[in-house]
Design an enzyme around this catalytic site. Structure first.
Site: not given
Ligand code: NAD
Ligand code: UDP
Length: 311
Positions: A58, A144, A148
């Site tokens: 991205v 991070y 965000k």
């Molecule tokens: P995750 O690491 O499993 O998923 C993130 C995905 O983004 C992965 O598939 C990764 O390969 C992809 N990614 C990373 N950098 C990228 C890039 N430059 N280009 C394309 N793809 C890229 O994490 P998750 O827990 O599924 O989190 C998903 C989203 O939700 C994130 O944005 C995270 O900040 C947000 N979030 C998650 C939580 C949680 O508790 N799981 C809490 C708050 C926010």
């Protein structure tokens, strides 16, 4: 049928979102660079003719005609987002710019997966959306947290300046099947350690708290948020207010797995937030009485089952 882009779609949350959107009869394009995501998370969707997989980062522009964009691309676990902090900032900031530019061009609605980390180590407890947070801008979590926060700023300014139809959700700690076994987050760490009868690693005294939300509740909240009319853009907290100490979590997981693991204490990482609990009144009001349905024990049992089959 809508055509929907999910960035970070091969990750933990993204894969559940892709699945749900496909089940509801939409066409889904899953974009991922596989930094922390895995093809195995979405392999079961590949037979569906309305599912497309794109390997893309991205931080580079991407062009496609879509109706909606869910912007999830970003590593979420401290180990992974601190591995290459500059890249984490680029992913959040340039990713947001690229996806907002796309939304503007094709007039798509766009939802940002923001985080409770925008509140940092909160001085107000529990946290309402109106709280501005307590983030250390030069600490190890800042790549991070500030990434965000900057993404939220970009979203709000594309809304005011360019009339882009935006939605911002602030996700609190979410767990469930398809978390990475080695992702370092507390629920997956404790379950994997318990199933292997290894020591359970509590950082610090274990009195710090988190509020854990099961992934299905989050997905329901995300989809309801995307469907709200243009007058509501958020930010809105999406989380489960049930608050637990890490010590309580460790004991629950030992009980539920019947593990022989011992609890050990390791140093608390720098800037580790002491407490975390969402106020979810806004979500209830604006998202059609949305509230979490899955209590921690029930969600842990499903997650333990997943890890038993996937370790
Ligand atoms: P995750 O690491 O499993 O998923 C993130 C995905 O983004 C992965 O598939 C990764 O390969 C992809 N990614 C990373 N950098 C990228 C890039 N430059 N280009 C394309 N793809 C890229 O994490 P998750 O827990 O599924 O989190 C998903 C989203 O939700 C994130 O944005 C995270 O900040 C947000 N979030 C998650 C939580 C949680 O508790 N799981 C809490 C708050 C926010
Ligand atoms: N934690 C822990 N042992 C682990 C992993 C994490 O005690 O093996 C603690 C961590 O220090 C934090 C809490 O659990 O206080 C939640 O950590 P996680 O990385 O899951 O999420 P975040 O800190 O981003 O909320």
């Amino acid at each position: 049928m809508k055509r929907i882009l999910v960035t970070g779609g091969a990750g933990f949350i993204g894969s559940h979102l892709c699945e749900r959107l496909l089940n509801e009869g939409n066409e889904v394009i899953c974009l991922d660079n596989y930094f922390t995501g895995h093809k195995s998370n979405i392999a079961h969707l590949l037979d569906n003719a309305y599912f497309e997989l794109v390997r893309h980062d991205v931080t580079h522009p991407f062009f496609i005609e879509v109706d909606e964009i869910y912007n999830l691309a970003c590593p979420a676990s401290p180990i992974h987002y601190q591995y290459n902090p500059i890249k984490t900032i680029k992913t959040s900031v340039m990713g947001a710019i690229n996806m907002l530019g796309l939304a503007k061009r094709v007039n798509a609605k766009i939802l940002q997966a923001s985080t409770s980390e925008v509140y940092g180590d909160p001085a107000i407890h529990p946290q309402p959306e109106s709280y501005w947070g307590n983030v250390n801008p030069i600490g190890p979590r800042s790549c991070y947290d500030e990434g965000k926060r900057c993404a939220e700023s970009l979203f709000i300014n594309y809304y005011h300046q360019n009339n882009v139809r935006i939605k911002i959700i602030r996700i609190f700690n979410t767990y469930g099947p398809r978390m990475n076994a080695n992702d370092g987050r507390v629920v997956s760490n404790f379950i994997v350690q318990a199933l292997n009868n290894e020591d359970i690693t509590i950082y610090g005294d274990g009195k710090q708290t988190r509020s854990f939300q099961y992934v299905d509740d989050l997905i329901e909240g995300m989809i309801r948020m995307m469907r709200t009319d243009n007058s509501f853009i958020g930010p809105v907290n999406i989380g489960n207010p049930g608050e637990f100490t890490m010590l309580e979590l460790a004991k629950k997981i030992i009980d539920l797995t019947g593990s022989k693991s011992n609890i050990i204490h390791l140093p608390l990482p720098q800037d580790d937030p002491m407490q975390r609990q969402p106020i979810i009144e806004l979500a209830k009001e604006k998202l059609n009485n949305w509230e979490p349905r899955v209590i921690l024990n029930e969600g842990l049992i499903k997650t333990i089952e997943y890890f038993k089959n996937h370790l």
